[in-house]
Design a protein around this motif. Structure first.
Motif, PDB file in Angstrom:
ATOM      1  N   GLU A  58      63.686   9.113  -1.331  1.00 37.93           N
ATOM      2  CA  GLU A  58      62.934   9.726  -0.226  1.00 37.93           C
ATOM      3  C   GLU A  58      63.561   9.406   1.123  1.00 37.93           C
ATOM      4  OE1 GLU A  58      58.728  10.228  -0.504  1.00 37.93           O
ATOM      5  OE2 GLU A  58      58.445   9.306   1.472  1.00 37.93           O
ATOM      6  N   GLN A  59      63.985   8.176   1.318  1.00 35.26           N
ATOM      7  CA  GLN A  59      64.615   7.807   2.586  1.00 35.26           C
ATOM      8  C   GLN A  59      65.919   8.569   2.801  1.00 35.26           C
ATOM      9  OE1 GLN A  59      63.398   5.987   5.188  1.00 35.26           O
ATOM     10  NE2 GLN A  59      61.534   6.157   3.931  1.00 35.26           N
ATOM     11  N   LEU A  60      66.688   8.739   1.738  1.00 34.92           N
ATOM     12  CA  LEU A  60      67.934   9.493   1.829  1.00 34.92           C
ATOM     13  C   LEU A  60      67.651  10.929   2.267  1.00 34.92           C
ATOM     14  CD1 LEU A  60      70.722   9.477  -0.925  1.00 34.92           C
ATOM     15  CD2 LEU A  60      69.968  11.607   0.147  1.00 34.92           C
ATOM     16  N   ILE A  61      66.668  11.566   1.625  1.00 34.49           N
ATOM     17  CA  ILE A  61      66.332  12.954   1.944  1.00 34.49           C
ATOM     18  C   ILE A  61      65.785  13.070   3.362  1.00 34.49           C
ATOM     19  CG2 ILE A  61      64.783  14.870   1.353  1.00 34.49           C
ATOM     20  CD1 ILE A  61      64.919  13.771  -1.592  1.00 34.49           C
ATOM     21  N   LYS A  62      64.878  12.158   3.713  1.00 34.11           N
ATOM     22  CA  LYS A  62      64.270  12.208   5.040  1.00 34.11           C
ATOM     23  C   LYS A  62      65.322  12.043   6.139  1.00 34.11           C
ATOM     24  CE  LYS A  62      60.478  10.206   7.737  1.00 34.11           C
ATOM     25  NZ  LYS A  62      59.368   9.197   7.723  1.00 34.11           N
TER      26      LYS A  62
END
Length: 284
Positions: A58-62
């Motif tokens: 999620e952090q990568l995508i965000k």
């Protein structure tokens, strides 16, 4: 009016490109972590799992999304407290957003934890509450399901179309086993008991987003489940609709981001599908 709409139209391709890039990068990274996660926690129930890989994805995508579109809003599963009330509130808090990215960084975490190769990255972009881009990426099969509002849906570059079964008896239907054992699971089990004798067969892969993608691709005739969230359904809803199918709630009302009890199908058997669930009192 045309001047006001032009920026959205012009940037449409870049929206899609960013969604594809995010899904691919997250999926590649998740695949390297298969069997190699460090921490396993539970959320809403003992069946609702999360790992550091979910959070990292999620952090990568965000980070990637907000690098390209810093003024857009972002709603990811791992940024929301567990439970249906918190999920509904998180979506309500973003209801005024013009552009909202809705992300499930790993849909099918239980499968991921066990090495069962049915989990996906789900990314949707909604414009004023309507999904305009949907991407579901299966890293284990390297299959990318993509839809743009009004432009059709594709899997690995090939146009998708829903299946052509017209009856329940010829249909392959999917569902899930919800983590909410007090409300959602008993309803889903009532639906399973009612539908199993009426359909060709039932399946459960453990990923709602993958089920929706498979309905869009014609691999499943329909899918229903009780107690899902916006990040489970947003991308898949557009995939199904752009492939010629129908997505409603289990009572037949039109899909919107707040729908939690979903029914998706090729459309041809949607009415008897919903009727069977209603007769079983398995709709809400």
């Amino acid at each position: 009016m045309s001047d006001q709409r032009e920026p959205s139209v012009v940037s449409g391709k870049s929206f899609t490109a960013v969604a594809i890039n995010c899904a691919a990068k997250a999926g590649e990274w998740i695949k390297t972590k298969l069997g190699n996660y460090n921490r396993l926690d539970t959320k809403y129930s003992s069946h609702d799992l999360v790992t550091e890989v979910d959070k990292g994805s999620e952090q990568l995508i965000k980070k990637l999304v907000l690098t390209h579109f810093p003024h857009h809003s972002f709603l990811g599963e791992e940024g929301v407290e567990p439970g249906p009330e918190a999920s509904a509130q998180a979506l309500a808090d973003k209801s005024e957003a013009e552009y909202l990215w809705i992300v499930d960084p790993i849909d099918g975490t239980t499968n991921f934890v066990h090495g069962f190769p049915f989990f996906v990255v789900s990314i949707a972009l909604a414009y004023k509450g309507e999904v305009i881009v949907g991407v579901v990426y299966d890293p284990m099969k390297d299959e990318l399901f993509l839809a743009e509002k009004g432009k059709g849906a594709y899997v690995s570059g090939k146009r998708m179309q829903v299946s052509k079964e017209e009856t329940l008896s010829s249909s392959l239907i999917a569902t899930g086993f919800p983590a909410d054992h007090l409300y959602a699971l008993p309803l889903n089990l009532k639906g399973i008991q009612a539908l199993a004798p009426q359909v060709r067969n039932l399946r459960s892969s453990g990923s709602a987003a993958l089920h929706m993608a498979y309905v869009a691709a014609g691999r499943l005739t329909g899918f229903w489940e009780i107690g899902l969230n916006s990040w489970d359904l947003a991308a898949g809803s557009l995939l199904v609709q752009e492939s010629g199918g129908i997505v409603t709630d289990t009572q037949g009302k039109s899909y919107h981001l707040g729908v939690r009890n979903v029914a998706a199908s090729n459309g041809l058997m949607h009415e008897p599908f919903l009727k069977a669930l209603a007769v079983a009192e398995a709709t809400e």
